[in-house]
Enzyme design. Structure first.
Site: not given
Length: 323
Positions: A193-194
């Site tokens: 994810c980020t």
């Protein structure tokens, strides 16, 4: 809107941005709230920090020395000694105020009993990530939302096509049934994810569903883009952010994107030049799907956002979300 906001903000040349999180057992989050707020205010820090019994999550910005002081303060608190932090730079202050908020979850999944502090998957360092995802036996899952995936992801990653992280458990339950029907042995699952927080919680959920060979990218996409040279990268595109920078690329350099506040899609220069782009109201991705009633609501929201900017405060529509 992004450029208008920047004109209203401070114009100093360089700000240090810290995306931070840590899953931990926090006995009394409320007791820490005022302490953390005071430390941030004392150093002129702006941004949002979320506190819950499962840990801390936030993105803050300030002058480099002030950010370093606040990160040092947080790491000195017993629950957060293992605080994960990703740094980047912004040419202008990306936030309007500082807010420490108490929440039930630091990243909202909506499933009770998921213990990301003690039952998550194994970390994979950025320098080892390429080898893992190049293995054909690895199932690679992007745990972000569809509008984030739209401008960049890793080669070969599965896109769950979710609108919010709350949808991930239901998507994975269906995906897991398909896996169990096809696979003789348990597969290796790698997620990203980020900034690392959503995939960390996602691995805890996946392990709770009976999968043991589960991994996630330590520090998320941001740490990968910071540490892996572009010529060696398996990343394609840009990385969406939940602040006024909108997106960054390799080396964490700001990309030229704005965001549609009607459908949340990131918009490049060509899309912003379209006659279907109306700031705060519509863009080429959603122009033909919005009713006049929706457009009326979006116009009013845009008016309120611009009024808040003129008054130097942050409108609710500008909240920072989890990475």
């Amino acid at each position: 809107m992004r450029h208008y906001m920047r004109a209203m903000m401070e114009s100093e040349s360089s700000y240090k941005v810290a995306a931070l999180y840590h899953f931990a057992v926090v006995d009394d989050p409320a007791a820490l709230k005022a302490e953390i707020q005071a430390a941030c205010d004392g150093h002129g820090i702006k941004g949002t920090i979320l506190l819950a019994s499962e840990g801390i999550n936030g993105t803050i910005a300030g002058k480099p020395a002030d950010i370093d002081a606040v990160i040092g303060f947080l790491r000195a608190l017993a629950p957060f000694s293992g605080l994960e932090v990703k740094y980047s730079e912004a040419s202008e202050m990306p936030f309007l105020r500082m807010k420490v908020r108490l929440k039930k979850e630091i990243v909202t999944m909506g499933v009770d009993g998921i213990d990301a502090a003690r039952a998550k998957g194994d970390y994979v360092d950025p320098q080892d990530w390429n080898d893992m995802i190049a293995d054909p036996d690895t199932i690679l899952i992007d745990t972000r939302n569809a509008y984030e995936v739209a401008i960049g992801t890793f080669e070969g990653a599965i896109n769950p096509d979710t609108e919010t992280f709350r949808e991930f458990p239901a998507w994975f339950d269906d995906f897991a049934r398909q896996l169990k029907e096809k696979a003789k042995n348990q597969p290796r699952i790698a997620m990203f994810c980020t900034g690392g927080i959503r995939c960390e919680k996602a691995t805890a959920y996946v392990k709770a569903q009976g999968f043991d060979d589960v991994y996630h990218l330590k520090g998320g996409i941001l740490k990968y883009l910071e540490n892996v040279p572009e010529e060696n990268s398996s990343w394609n595109g840009d990385c969406f952010l939940f602040d006024q920078r909108v997106a960054v690329g390799h080396g964490l350099k700001e990309s030229d994107y704005d965001q549609c506040h009607a459908c949340r899609m990131p918009l490049n220069a060509e899309e912003r030049a379209s006659d279907k782009y109306v700031p705060g109201e519509a863009c080429p991705h959603c122009y033909d799907t919005r009713t006049e009633e929706q457009r009326k609501r979006y116009r009013e929201r845009q008016r309120q956002v611009e009024k808040a900017e003129q008054e130097g405060r942050q409108h609710l529509a500008q909240k920072i979300e989890s990475a």
